[in-house]
Motif scaffolding. Structure first.
Motif, short mmCIF file in Angstrom:
data_model
loop_
_atom_site.label_atom_id
_atom_site.label_comp_id
_atom_site.label_asym_id
_atom_site.label_seq_id
_atom_site.Cartn_x
_atom_site.Cartn_y
_atom_site.Cartn_z
N VAL A 122 18.76 96.57 50.40
CA VAL A 122 19.81 95.54 50.43
C VAL A 122 19.22 94.18 50.06
CG1 VAL A 122 21.47 94.30 51.86
CG2 VAL A 122 21.22 96.75 52.13
N PHE A 123 18.06 93.85 50.63
CA PHE A 123 17.40 92.59 50.28
C PHE A 123 17.22 92.49 48.76
CE2 PHE A 123 14.78 92.56 54.50
CZ PHE A 123 15.91 92.16 55.20
N LEU A 124 16.67 93.55 48.19
CA LEU A 124 16.35 93.55 46.75
C LEU A 124 17.62 93.42 45.90
CD1 LEU A 124 13.72 96.45 46.76
CD2 LEU A 124 13.24 94.00 46.50
N LEU A 125 18.66 94.15 46.27
CA LEU A 125 19.89 94.12 45.49
C LEU A 125 20.64 92.80 45.63
CD1 LEU A 125 21.18 97.77 45.91
CD2 LEU A 125 20.59 96.63 43.76
N LEU A 126 20.52 92.15 46.79
CA LEU A 126 21.14 90.83 46.93
C LEU A 126 20.51 89.84 45.96
CD1 LEU A 126 21.59 90.60 50.80
CD2 LEU A 126 23.41 90.50 49.11
N GLY A 127 19.22 90.00 45.70
CA GLY A 127 18.56 89.16 44.71
C GLY A 127 18.87 89.57 43.29
N LEU A 128 18.76 90.88 43.02
CA LEU A 128 18.90 91.39 41.65
C LEU A 128 20.34 91.43 41.16
CD1 LEU A 128 16.38 94.36 41.90
CD2 LEU A 128 16.14 92.38 40.38
N ASP A 129 21.27 91.82 42.04
CA ASP A 129 22.67 92.01 41.62
C ASP A 129 23.58 90.84 41.96
OD1 ASP A 129 22.01 94.45 40.63
OD2 ASP A 129 23.54 95.57 41.71
N ALA A 130 23.12 89.96 42.85
CA ALA A 130 23.98 88.84 43.27
C ALA A 130 23.30 87.48 43.15
CB ALA A 130 24.46 89.05 44.71
N ARG A 227 7.21 86.57 43.54
CA ARG A 227 7.85 86.24 44.81
C ARG A 227 9.31 86.67 44.78
NH1 ARG A 227 9.68 80.52 44.35
NH2 ARG A 227 9.56 79.98 42.15
N PHE A 228 9.94 86.58 45.94
CA PHE A 228 11.33 87.04 46.05
C PHE A 228 12.23 86.34 45.04
CE2 PHE A 228 15.60 87.39 47.67
CZ PHE A 228 15.66 88.66 48.22
N HIS A 229 11.97 85.07 44.78
CA HIS A 229 12.84 84.30 43.89
C HIS A 229 12.88 84.88 42.49
CE1 HIS A 229 15.22 80.59 43.44
NE2 HIS A 229 14.80 80.60 42.19
N ASN A 230 11.86 85.68 42.11
CA ASN A 230 11.88 86.31 40.79
C ASN A 230 13.00 87.33 40.65
OD1 ASN A 230 8.39 86.07 41.10
ND2 ASN A 230 9.58 84.92 39.59
#
Length: 238
Positions: A122-130, A227-230
């Motif tokens: 979920v963490f990853l998809l919130l960054g990648l998809d949203a 980092r996460f921001h990427n």
């Protein structure tokens, strides 16, 4: 005005302007460090030359981007506390070449998402998809998920701005899997704090950053600069 009075007024004005919590913390920290460096008790002794010399001193250990954050904090302090606005000509930002943006390839995204940890997915998809920032992930509430209209709401994020973003099918599916496992409070944060004595009711964003770092270290494309921001950069790129 003495140092404590000045810092209290600075904190009040930042909260009054509704600056982000992270920005308030950073600006307060930078000003406190400068006062300690000069052992200032009376802030009326501050002038342009003094703060310029402080920035030159910090160049030994601070990156250009960090120096510009310090400059912004000092400029804001002069404006709202001392009521002596500093122009960018008087107190300019540091020039530097921007760091190359790291974008994940389709193959790398597939590897990142191939995990049994549904919360991490979920963490990853919130960054990648949203396109969520890590702080936005931490502060997401259950009520911000509108599955009927396939939208996610983000409230008072950077510079106090709010926005809505599309909710992808993949993210909705993973959110439902997460719900079954974690059962968050419908009226609370999607990712509640794991510590009962924590100041915030939601997960700390450093906790999410650390989980991401541990996860990404196992892959061939790992680099210390990732980092996460990427994830958000990748979302914007695509």
């Amino acid at each position: 005005m003495n140092k404590d009075e000045a810092l209290n007024k600075f904190a009040f004005m930042m909260e009054y302007r509704n600056l982000a919590e992270k920005t308030i913390y950073q600006y307060f920290y930078y000003l406190s460090k400068m006062f300690d460096f000069y052992q200032l008790e009376d802030v009326s002794n501050l002038d342009v030359k003094t703060v310029q010399n402080y920035v030159v001193y910090l160049k030994r250990t601070y990156s250009p981007s960090s120096l510009n954050a310090v400059i912004s904090a000092i400029r804001y302090f002069f404006d709202v506390v001392l009521e002596i606005p500093l122009s960018r000509r008087q107190f300019p930002n540091i020039l530097y070449d921007p760091v190359e943006i790291n974008i994940f390839t389709d193959e790398q995204i597939h590897l990142l998402l191939d995990t049994n940890d549904v919360r991490l997915r979920v963490f990853l998809l919130l960054g990648l998809d949203a396109g969520f920032r890590v702080g936005e992930v931490a502060r997401l509430r259950v009520k911000d998920i509108d599955s009927k209209n396939m939208l996610l709401s983000i409230h008072k994020s950077k510079r106090g701005k709010s926005r809505k973003v599309p909710l992808s099918d993949a993210l909705l599916k993973t959110l439902r899997e997460y719900w079954i496992v974690y059962k968050p409070d419908k009226n609370g944060f999607l990712f509640p704090s794991i510590h009962s004595d924590a100041k915030s009711l939601h997960l700390n964003q450093n906790y999410i950053n650390n989980i991401f770092k541990v996860h990404i270290k196992q892959f061939y494309f790992y680099s210390p600069c990732l980092r996460f921001h990427n994830l958000r950069d990748t979302y914007a790129w695509h």
